[in-house]
Design a protein around this motif. Structure first.
Motif, PDB file in Angstrom:
ATOM      1  N   TYR A   1       0.836  -1.199   0.000  1.00 30.60           N
ATOM      2  CA  TYR A   1       0.000   0.000   0.000  1.00 30.60           C
ATOM      3  C   TYR A   1       0.871   1.250   0.000  1.00 30.60           C
ATOM      4  CZ  TYR A   1      -4.410   2.489   0.740  1.00 30.60           C
ATOM      5  OH  TYR A   1      -5.515   3.289   0.583  1.00 30.60           O
ATOM      6  N   CYS A   2       1.992   1.191   0.670  1.00 27.82           N
ATOM      7  CA  CYS A   2       2.926   2.325   0.707  1.00 27.82           C
ATOM      8  C   CYS A   2       3.542   2.582  -0.666  1.00 27.82           C
ATOM      9  CB  CYS A   2       4.018   2.083   1.737  1.00 27.82           C
ATOM     10  SG  CYS A   2       3.391   1.936   3.432  1.00 27.82           S
ATOM     11  N   ASP A   3       3.524   1.575  -1.536  1.00 28.01           N
ATOM     12  CA  ASP A   3       4.068   1.727  -2.878  1.00 28.01           C
ATOM     13  C   ASP A   3       3.032   2.276  -3.864  1.00 28.01           C
ATOM     14  OD1 ASP A   3       6.525   0.688  -2.066  1.00 28.01           O
ATOM     15  OD2 ASP A   3       5.882  -1.369  -2.474  1.00 28.01           O
ATOM     16  N   ILE A   4       1.772   1.840  -3.718  1.00 26.68           N
ATOM     17  CA  ILE A   4       0.769   2.236  -4.709  1.00 26.68           C
ATOM     18  C   ILE A   4      -0.046   3.469  -4.312  1.00 26.68           C
ATOM     19  CG2 ILE A   4       0.511  -0.122  -5.582  1.00 26.68           C
ATOM     20  CD1 ILE A   4      -2.292  -0.071  -4.118  1.00 26.68           C
ATOM     21  N   ALA A   5      -0.167   3.729  -3.011  1.00 23.72           N
ATOM     22  CA  ALA A   5      -1.073   4.793  -2.555  1.00 23.72           C
ATOM     23  C   ALA A   5      -0.567   6.208  -2.791  1.00 23.72           C
ATOM     24  CB  ALA A   5      -1.411   4.595  -1.080  1.00 23.72           C
ATOM     25  N   PRO A   6       0.694   6.524  -2.480  1.00 19.14           N
ATOM     26  CA  PRO A   6       1.127   7.917  -2.626  1.00 19.14           C
ATOM     27  C   PRO A   6       0.879   8.456  -4.034  1.00 19.14           C
ATOM     28  CG  PRO A   6       2.722   6.702  -1.346  1.00 19.14           C
ATOM     29  CD  PRO A   6       1.739   5.693  -1.893  1.00 19.14           C
ATOM     30  N   GLY A   7       0.235   9.612  -4.087  1.00 19.50           N
ATOM     31  CA  GLY A   7      -0.062  10.246  -5.362  1.00 19.50           C
ATOM     32  C   GLY A   7      -1.387   9.834  -5.978  1.00 19.50           C
ATOM     33  N   HIS A   8      -1.974   8.739  -5.508  1.00 22.38           N
ATOM     34  CA  HIS A   8      -3.265   8.296  -6.033  1.00 22.38           C
ATOM     35  C   HIS A   8      -4.351   9.222  -5.477  1.00 22.38           C
ATOM     36  CE1 HIS A   8      -6.872   5.802  -6.519  1.00 22.38           C
ATOM     37  NE2 HIS A   8      -6.203   5.166  -7.476  1.00 22.38           N
ATOM     38  N   PRO A   9      -5.323   9.629  -6.306  1.00 22.19           N
ATOM     39  CA  PRO A   9      -6.326  10.589  -5.842  1.00 22.19           C
ATOM     40  C   PRO A   9      -7.196  10.109  -4.677  1.00 22.19           C
ATOM     41  CG  PRO A   9      -6.874   9.765  -8.044  1.00 22.19           C
ATOM     42  CD  PRO A   9      -5.507   9.256  -7.707  1.00 22.19           C
ATOM     43  N   LEU A  10      -7.418   8.819  -4.542  1.00 19.24           N
ATOM     44  CA  LEU A  10      -8.210   8.297  -3.426  1.00 19.24           C
ATOM     45  C   LEU A  10      -7.347   7.624  -2.364  1.00 19.24           C
ATOM     46  CD1 LEU A  10     -11.182   6.780  -5.432  1.00 19.24           C
ATOM     47  CD2 LEU A  10     -11.237   8.817  -4.006  1.00 19.24           C
ATOM     48  N   HIS A  11      -6.495   6.715  -2.799  1.00 19.00           N
ATOM     49  CA  HIS A  11      -5.646   5.994  -1.856  1.00 19.00           C
ATOM     50  C   HIS A  11      -4.624   6.914  -1.180  1.00 19.00           C
ATOM     51  CE1 HIS A  11      -7.086   1.974  -2.748  1.00 19.00           C
ATOM     52  NE2 HIS A  11      -6.911   2.179  -4.041  1.00 19.00           N
TER      53      HIS A  11
END
Length: 179
Positions: free
Chosen positions: A4-14
């Motif tokens: 989650y720390c890899d995919i979430a940053p910068g994602h509009p929701l995550h």
């Protein structure tokens, strides 16, 4: 959940959820109830789907007001089952209403939901493990299996693993927890 720390940053929701909520301790009853309700509704779906419907859940469930939800009757169940802004699953809706009543009773038994969580955080002098939490949640709430319970507790800091140790949010959480 280091991924989650890899995919979430910068994602509009995550991204915002990861950076400001996931793993952060909470005390407010409506926030705890919201998190439980959202985790239950995530079962079988993606967390992104739940985040997209979050505002719909907030509106449909009276801002996650425990007293309001605990008082829902058949007309409210029908309203929720017809509401496309939320996940329309009878078992999940029934669990939300039942669990609101459980949280209400925690006020008398423990002083509230947060106090109930705190009272059960340790078992036999050590931090309660996931398996023990899952057994407790299954005895206490509806629709709370292993993944739902684990994610709920991880999202609030009661179980470890919300962030990679080197994630900036994990660093911030450790700094906040330091005496």
């Amino acid at each position: 959940m280091s991924g989650y720390c890899d995919i979430a940053p910068g994602h509009p929701l995550h991204g915002p959820y990861h950076d400001t909520e996931y793993g952060f301790p909470q005390r407010e009853e409506a926030v705890l109830f919201e998190r439980l309700l959202l985790e239950i509704n995530q079962a079988g779906l993606s967390w992104e789907t739940v985040l997209r419907k979050r505002a719909g859940f907030r509106a449909a469930y009276d801002g996650f007001d425990v007293d309001a939800v605990a008082g829902y009757g058949e007309a409210d169940r029908a309203r929720l089952l017809a509401d496309p802004a939320i996940i329309r699953n009878r078992l999940k809706i029934d669990a939300a209403i039942h669990n609101a009543g459980v949280v209400q009773r925690m006020r008398a038994s423990h002083g509230g939901f947060a106090a109930w969580l705190d009272a059960h955080a340790n078992e036999d002098g050590k931090r309660r493990d996931k398996a023990s939490w899952v057994k407790l949640f299954k005895r206490t709430f509806r629709f709370t299996g292993g993944e739902i319970t684990g994610e709920f507790l991880m999202s609030l800091g009661y179980l470890p693993g919300a962030h990679r140790p080197d994630c900036p949010v994990a660093v911030e959480l450790r700094q906040r927890a330091a005496p």
